[in-house]
Design a protein around this motif. Structure first.
Motif, PDB file in Angstrom:
ATOM      1  N   UNK A   1     -24.782  29.807  56.264  1.00 34.10           N
ATOM      2  CA  UNK A   1     -26.084  30.315  55.822  1.00 34.10           C
ATOM      3  C   UNK A   1     -26.223  30.244  54.304  1.00 34.10           C
ATOM      4  N   UNK A   2     -25.168  30.644  53.600  1.00 34.26           N
ATOM      5  CA  UNK A   2     -25.215  30.597  52.139  1.00 34.26           C
ATOM      6  C   UNK A   2     -25.259  29.158  51.643  1.00 34.26           C
ATOM      7  N   UNK A   3     -24.436  28.291  52.241  1.00 38.70           N
ATOM      8  CA  UNK A   3     -24.404  26.892  51.825  1.00 38.70           C
ATOM      9  C   UNK A   3     -25.731  26.190  52.031  1.00 38.70           C
ATOM     10  N   UNK A   4     -26.357  26.420  53.182  1.00 39.82           N
ATOM     11  CA  UNK A   4     -27.655  25.802  53.449  1.00 39.82           C
ATOM     12  C   UNK A   4     -28.692  26.252  52.431  1.00 39.82           C
ATOM     13  N   UNK A   5     -28.661  27.518  52.078  1.00 38.27           N
ATOM     14  CA  UNK A   5     -29.668  28.078  51.172  1.00 38.27           C
ATOM     15  C   UNK A   5     -29.522  27.556  49.748  1.00 38.27           C
TER      16      UNK A   5
ATOM     17  N   UNK B   1     -19.828  28.900  38.188  1.00 39.23           N
ATOM     18  CA  UNK B   1     -19.475  29.524  39.457  1.00 39.23           C
ATOM     19  C   UNK B   1     -18.053  29.214  39.871  1.00 39.23           C
ATOM     20  N   UNK B   2     -17.600  27.986  39.607  1.00 38.09           N
ATOM     21  CA  UNK B   2     -16.222  27.618  39.936  1.00 38.09           C
ATOM     22  C   UNK B   2     -15.227  28.430  39.116  1.00 38.09           C
TER      23      UNK B   2
ATOM     24  N   UNK C   1     -17.663  37.308  47.269  1.00 37.34           N
ATOM     25  CA  UNK C   1     -18.629  36.478  47.992  1.00 37.34           C
ATOM     26  C   UNK C   1     -19.984  37.175  48.078  1.00 37.34           C
ATOM     27  N   UNK C   2     -19.977  38.473  48.339  1.00 38.14           N
ATOM     28  CA  UNK C   2     -21.226  39.230  48.404  1.00 38.14           C
ATOM     29  C   UNK C   2     -21.936  39.230  47.053  1.00 38.14           C
ATOM     30  N   UNK C   3     -21.159  39.296  45.982  1.00 44.35           N
ATOM     31  CA  UNK C   3     -21.728  39.302  44.635  1.00 44.35           C
ATOM     32  C   UNK C   3     -22.447  37.985  44.335  1.00 44.35           C
TER      33      UNK C   3
ATOM     34  N   UNK D   1     -19.488  28.636  43.429  1.00 47.52           N
ATOM     35  CA  UNK D   1     -18.473  29.597  43.859  1.00 47.52           C
ATOM     36  C   UNK D   1     -18.026  29.367  45.292  1.00 47.52           C
ATOM     37  N   UNK D   2     -18.895  28.810  46.115  1.00 46.82           N
ATOM     38  CA  UNK D   2     -18.609  28.761  47.542  1.00 46.82           C
ATOM     39  C   UNK D   2     -17.378  27.923  47.880  1.00 46.82           C
ATOM     40  N   UNK D   3     -17.175  26.817  47.170  1.00 49.61           N
ATOM     41  CA  UNK D   3     -16.007  25.987  47.446  1.00 49.61           C
ATOM     42  C   UNK D   3     -14.702  26.739  47.236  1.00 49.61           C
TER      43      UNK D   3
END
Length: 230
Positions: A43-47, A83-84, A100-102, A135-137
């Motif tokens: 969901x986060x990645x798609x957004x 972010x990384x 992750x929530x942040x 950050x997601x990676x």
């Protein structure tokens, strides 16, 4: 470097999967934690992918000049880099699910700013979206190791990161379809905002780590289980 006092011997390690603590793919996929984590990252990645990849078109559609839109895209790229670095710094100090929530909350704020359609807000929105994307990676790799250990880390990380890549493709496609159907980016942006809110709720359910760092003094290799897997 593995240096030890004279006469001391380090823990033996054969390199076999059985020497590593953690869950196999078959075990991990049966846990609630795995599906919570993968769903949240999807969901986060798609957004964030949808916002970053459509950023220039989104801004020019709202009357912002092409030069300003291009500059905003550069700001998103800078946010991705920050972010990384930022996620790595925070993961060493705070619980990964909270980190992750942040970043997900920041991405949600970014979408709200993009919805305003103003130039100044667009730059801030691009920065926040880039932060979430960058950050997601790091979060995927770190949380996979902490919740499922190293026994099948490569396979589990591959599935989780593959989900992230697939999410990016789906998000960009849905953003384009939403614009074609409604003639505006507002409706798909609101949809992705709702998706991030759901992702934040899923991250909040992950709980404490199940595997910690290596304890060399006890002669254990890999990750040490700190709690029973769900």
């Amino acid at each position: 470097m593995g240096l030890l006092p004279d006469g001391a011997s380090g823990p033996s390690f054969s390199g076999k999967e059985s020497d590593l603590a953690g869950l196999s793919w078959r075990e991990a996929r049966r846990t609630r934690t795995f599906w919570l984590m993968v769903s949240a990252f999807f969901l986060l990645g798609a957004s964030v992918h949808a916002c970053v990849l459509h950023l220039a078109a989104m801004l020019t559609d709202r009357g912002i000049t092409q030069q300003t839109a291009a500059l905003a895209s550069s700001v998103a790229g800078a946010g991705l880099l920050l972010g990384r670095f930022g996620s790595g710094f925070l993961l060493d100090r705070y619980l990964g699910s909270r980190v992750a929530m942040c970043f997900a909350s920041g991405a949600a704020v970014g979408i709200l700013l993009l919805l305003s359609g103003q130039s100044a807000a667009a730059f801030a929105g691009a920065l926040f979206a880039g932060l979430g994307m960058g950050a997601e990676g790091d979060l995927i790799a770190y949380l996979t190791s902490r919740y499922f250990g190293l026994k099948a880390f490569g396979e589990l990380y591959g599935y989780a990161f593959g989900t992230f890549v697939l999410a990016g493709a789906c998000g960009a496609l849905l953003m384009g379809i939403g614009f074609d159907k409604t003639g505006s980016y507002s409706v798909p942006l609101i949809g992705f905002l709702a998706a991030i809110v759901v992702a934040i709720m899923l991250f909040s359910q992950l709980g404490p780590y199940r595997y910690g760092v290596q304890n060399v003094n006890e002669g254990r290799v890999g990750l040490k289980a700190s709690a029973a897997a769900s």
